[in-house]
Design a protein around this motif. Structure first.
Motif, PDB file in Angstrom:
ATOM      1  N   GLN A 222       0.822  -1.204   0.000  1.00  0.00           N
ATOM      2  CA  GLN A 222       0.000   0.000   0.000  1.00  0.00           C
ATOM      3  C   GLN A 222       0.863   1.264   0.000  1.00  0.00           C
ATOM      4  OE1 GLN A 222      -4.007  -0.821   2.317  1.00  0.00           O
ATOM      5  NE2 GLN A 222      -2.282  -1.540   3.521  1.00  0.00           N
ATOM      6  N   PRO A 232      -5.862  -0.380  -1.220  1.00  0.00           N
ATOM      7  CA  PRO A 232      -6.016  -1.248  -2.387  1.00  0.00           C
ATOM      8  C   PRO A 232      -7.132  -0.863  -3.332  1.00  0.00           C
ATOM      9  CG  PRO A 232      -6.771  -2.358  -0.407  1.00  0.00           C
ATOM     10  CD  PRO A 232      -6.074  -1.106   0.037  1.00  0.00           C
ATOM     11  N   TYR A 237      -5.385  -5.302  -4.528  1.00  0.00           N
ATOM     12  CA  TYR A 237      -4.015  -5.477  -5.008  1.00  0.00           C
ATOM     13  C   TYR A 237      -3.736  -6.960  -5.174  1.00  0.00           C
ATOM     14  CZ  TYR A 237      -2.385  -0.683  -4.139  1.00  0.00           C
ATOM     15  OH  TYR A 237      -2.184   0.663  -4.185  1.00  0.00           O
TER      16      TYR A 237
END
Length: 340
Positions: A222, A232, A237
């Protein structure tokens, strides 16, 4: 300390309106236990930060009544969504139920006025067995936070047995996970899994290392340009084609603040204080849009997407900001001065 003015605007005699159009409550979407439980928990924090302020006590009475009404004693479950015309339309939501348990534990441990703490203890005795029925990792993590905090409440309930069982399930999840963060990809509220592992380490010590390793990986993931915190977003992600700028939500920044503060408490490592400040600064303008999402009235814009910052300030976003700020102050960490 962040103002409660916008939260008061979103609150009526029943609960908290879920959504807003700009700053105006949008009644079409009604209420949900998720938001009201977060609101009740927030009241306990603001009561600690300013014991002379009557607002947290007044709001807590409204929120406690909603939580009490959401509980179905015969079915032994919580209901979640309540329409504008006061009809329940969803029965049993694990995430909302787990957050309600956290709110009840924190209320039972609080100094809120007018017997609200005693009410929370009574409802906890009925509702705590729900923790053993959860099937998903995020509710496990929330429930582990509630159970670890409930150990000193003398509830005449099998707190340790329930906590040990959930901790074992989360450890199995870590061992079997295809990725380094309890799951294949980061998504909504992922830092809670790491925080739940830290809470669960009181029963299974191996979870401490797992939680810290997962949170370090989340911190690395992050991170956007210039080291800014980048949650995310709606696509997560780690999925193909998803590691770009998508709708970033305040709830994820709040989750990272809380998890970093939990790691700070467990380890005493000052780098986690830095990490908490980094996520907190996302609300104040150190983000991909270089715009503050938090407002002077204590509201919070609903997020950032490729088109810019949302104009709306709904309940989840506002409560995420208020919790993140209160958690930092209760930990004795002053926010950074942010120059986006």
């Amino acid at each position: 300390m962040a103002s409660l003015d916008h939260l008061v605007r979103l609150t009526d005699g029943c609960g908290i309106w879920q959504h807003a159009r700009h700053v105006v409550p949008d009644r079409r979407h009604g209420y949900c236990l998720d938001d009201v439980a977060r609101g009740l928990w927030l009241c306990t924090r603001h009561a600690r930060l300013d014991p002379d302020d009557p607002v947290p006590g007044r709001l807590a009475a409204i929120y406690a009544s909603f939580v009490d009404h959401a509980w179905e004693p015969e079915a032994r479950r919580f209901r979640n969504f309540l329409t504008h015309d006061r009809q329940w339309i969803e029965h049993e939501d694990e995430d909302a139920s787990a957050r309600a348990l956290v709110a009840l534990v924190e209320t039972a441990r609080s100094s809120l006025p007018n017997g609200i703490a005693a009410w929370a203890r009574d409802l906890l005795r009925e509702a705590l067995p729900l923790a053993g029925t959860f099937q998903s990792p995020r509710p496990w993590a929330w429930a582990l936070g509630a159970l670890s905090a409930a150990r000193d409440l003398d509830l005449d309930a099998p707190v340790d047995a329930a906590g040990a069982a959930l901790a074992s399930q989360l450890l199995t999840r870590w061992t079997d996970s295809p990725g380094p963060t309890f799951e294949a990809a980061m998504a909504y509220d992922s830092p809670r899994l790491a925080q739940g592992a830290l809470d669960g380490s009181v029963w299974i010590p191996e979870l401490r290392a797992a939680g810290l390793a997962a949170l370090r990986r989340m911190a690395e993931t992050q991170t956007g340009p210039a080291g800014r915190f980048r949650p995310p977003g709606s696509e997560g992600y780690g999925r193909a084609g998803a590691d770009t700028l998508h709708a970033q939500q305040p709830l994820d920044a709040w989750a990272h603040v809380e998890a970093a503060l939990a790691a700070l408490t467990v380890t005493g490592d000052a780098s986690w204080a830095t990490e908490a400040r980094r996520a907190h600064a996302w609300f104040l303008g150190r983000n991909d849009a270089s715009v503050a999402l938090a407002t002077a009235e204590g509201g919070c814009h609903d997020g950032i997407d490729p088109q810019g910052v949302s104009v709306n300030q709904g309940a989840e976003s506002t409560l995420a900001w208020l919790h993140a700020d209160a958690a930092m102050r209760l930990a004795g960490l002053e926010p950074e001065t942010v120059r986006p």
